[in-house]
Design a protein around this motif. Sequence first.
Motif, mmCIF file in Angstrom:
data_model
loop_
_atom_site.group_PDB
_atom_site.id
_atom_site.type_symbol
_atom_site.label_atom_id
_atom_site.label_comp_id
_atom_site.label_asym_id
_atom_site.label_seq_id
_atom_site.Cartn_x
_atom_site.Cartn_y
_atom_site.Cartn_z
ATOM 1 N N HIS A 33 34.343 25.471 -1.570
ATOM 2 C CA HIS A 33 35.228 26.262 -2.427
ATOM 3 C C HIS A 33 35.898 27.385 -1.635
ATOM 4 O O HIS A 33 37.074 27.671 -1.813
ATOM 5 N N GLU A 34 35.138 28.014 -0.767
ATOM 6 C CA GLU A 34 35.646 29.157 0.000
ATOM 7 C C GLU A 34 36.846 28.785 0.866
ATOM 8 O O GLU A 34 37.819 29.538 0.966
ATOM 9 N N ILE A 35 36.797 27.617 1.496
ATOM 10 C CA ILE A 35 37.896 27.240 2.404
ATOM 11 C C ILE A 35 38.961 26.393 1.704
ATOM 12 O O ILE A 35 39.945 26.004 2.329
ATOM 13 N N GLY A 36 38.754 26.111 0.416
ATOM 14 C CA GLY A 36 39.729 25.304 -0.313
ATOM 15 C C GLY A 36 39.756 23.861 0.136
ATOM 16 O O GLY A 36 40.833 23.257 0.272
ATOM 17 N N ALA A 37 38.568 23.282 0.363
ATOM 18 C CA ALA A 37 38.472 21.901 0.836
ATOM 19 C C ALA A 37 38.991 20.929 -0.221
ATOM 20 O O ALA A 37 39.002 21.221 -1.419
ATOM 21 N N ASP A 38 39.389 19.758 0.245
ATOM 22 C CA ASP A 38 39.884 18.710 -0.655
ATOM 23 C C ASP A 38 38.868 17.595 -0.860
ATOM 24 O O ASP A 38 39.009 16.779 -1.772
ATOM 25 N N ASN A 74 26.940 15.775 -8.420
ATOM 26 C CA ASN A 74 26.807 16.214 -9.805
ATOM 27 C C ASN A 74 27.473 17.555 -10.083
ATOM 28 O O ASN A 74 27.715 17.897 -11.235
ATOM 29 N N HIS A 75 27.768 18.343 -9.050
ATOM 30 C CA HIS A 75 28.168 19.727 -9.297
ATOM 31 C C HIS A 75 29.471 20.159 -8.632
ATOM 32 O O HIS A 75 29.777 21.352 -8.614
ATOM 33 N N ASP A 127 20.269 27.843 -0.956
ATOM 34 C CA ASP A 127 19.769 26.498 -0.681
ATOM 35 C C ASP A 127 20.906 25.656 -0.124
ATOM 36 O O ASP A 127 22.069 26.063 -0.146
ATOM 37 N N TYR A 128 20.561 24.484 0.385
ATOM 38 C CA TYR A 128 21.518 23.656 1.119
ATOM 39 C C TYR A 128 22.662 23.174 0.230
ATOM 40 O O TYR A 128 23.837 23.247 0.606
ATOM 41 N N ILE A 173 28.550 23.522 -1.518
ATOM 42 C CA ILE A 173 29.499 23.720 -2.620
ATOM 43 C C ILE A 173 30.272 25.024 -2.442
ATOM 44 O O ILE A 173 31.507 25.052 -2.557
ATOM 45 N N HIS A 174 29.567 26.110 -2.128
ATOM 46 C CA HIS A 174 30.231 27.407 -1.990
ATOM 47 C C HIS A 174 31.159 27.443 -0.777
ATOM 48 O O HIS A 174 32.254 28.014 -0.842
#
Length: 278
Positions: A235-240, A266-267, A225-226, A231-232
């Motif tokens: 996390h994968e690219i190590g965003a800030d 929220n997540h 889902d969007y 979120i994934h």
Amino acid sequence: MKKILVPCDFSDAAIHAFRFAIDVAAMSGGEILLLHVVETPVSADTILMPTLYFEQEMLDDLKAAANVKFKALKDKWLKNSDVHVSTFVEYGDVNYTLHQYVTKKKADLIIMGTKGATGAKEFFVGSNTEKVVRKSKVPVIAIKQYVKPASIRSIVFPTGLQKEKDPLIMNVKQLQDFFSAELHLVYVNTPAIFRSDIHTRKALKDFKARYMLKNTTTAIWNDIDYSSGIIHYAHEIGADMVAMATHGRRGLNHLLVGSVAEDVVNHIDYPIWTIVEK
């Protein structure tokens, strides 16, 4: 980011937001409006005419206690800073008061802490931050943990590749410039709304060119889902940071459809910048 409103209930999350706001204001040459709202109970004298009731003496005690805590916060976190911080104590509903203050004080940004909300609480009530995100007239940065603004160098900007409204793009570009960050433009493919990579890659390239986005990467991410995709990918690219619009759905429509931006707030654990797209 010249007039930053920071709601403060003196929780750890609120203190993280205050510290972040101090750093942002130092970078922008701005000031902070630190607001504590005492939620007063409602006494229903009649079904049709509820009235607010609270002993004045208790209100005065709560205000005095809040001012003591404000002084302690300022003494601790403003030792080596020239940022101007004004403090306010008000009574009433937190979200209503916050939106009134945005107008009254001409704030151009809200920075607030969030603990998130999960399960039934998220579905029926949501966090205070989520409610603010849904209705705010100005951008909101939601903070779970303190981070140094100088460490924000990678910002995820999800797009549905529709023709975005110019104010949204202008705000995102200003955000990118402020943090001197790389922007990661991402399209999330889901089983419900799927498009081929070959067409999506071209659309992302055209989008980037149309809005003259600099220092920007493009990506396609497949997920269930969007919200999960954003979120994934982050996390994968190590965003800030994640920057995105919300459509501010309310009432039954919000319960049935939800808002991606509010779900992400929220997540996710790092700062989320949101703006209501009108």
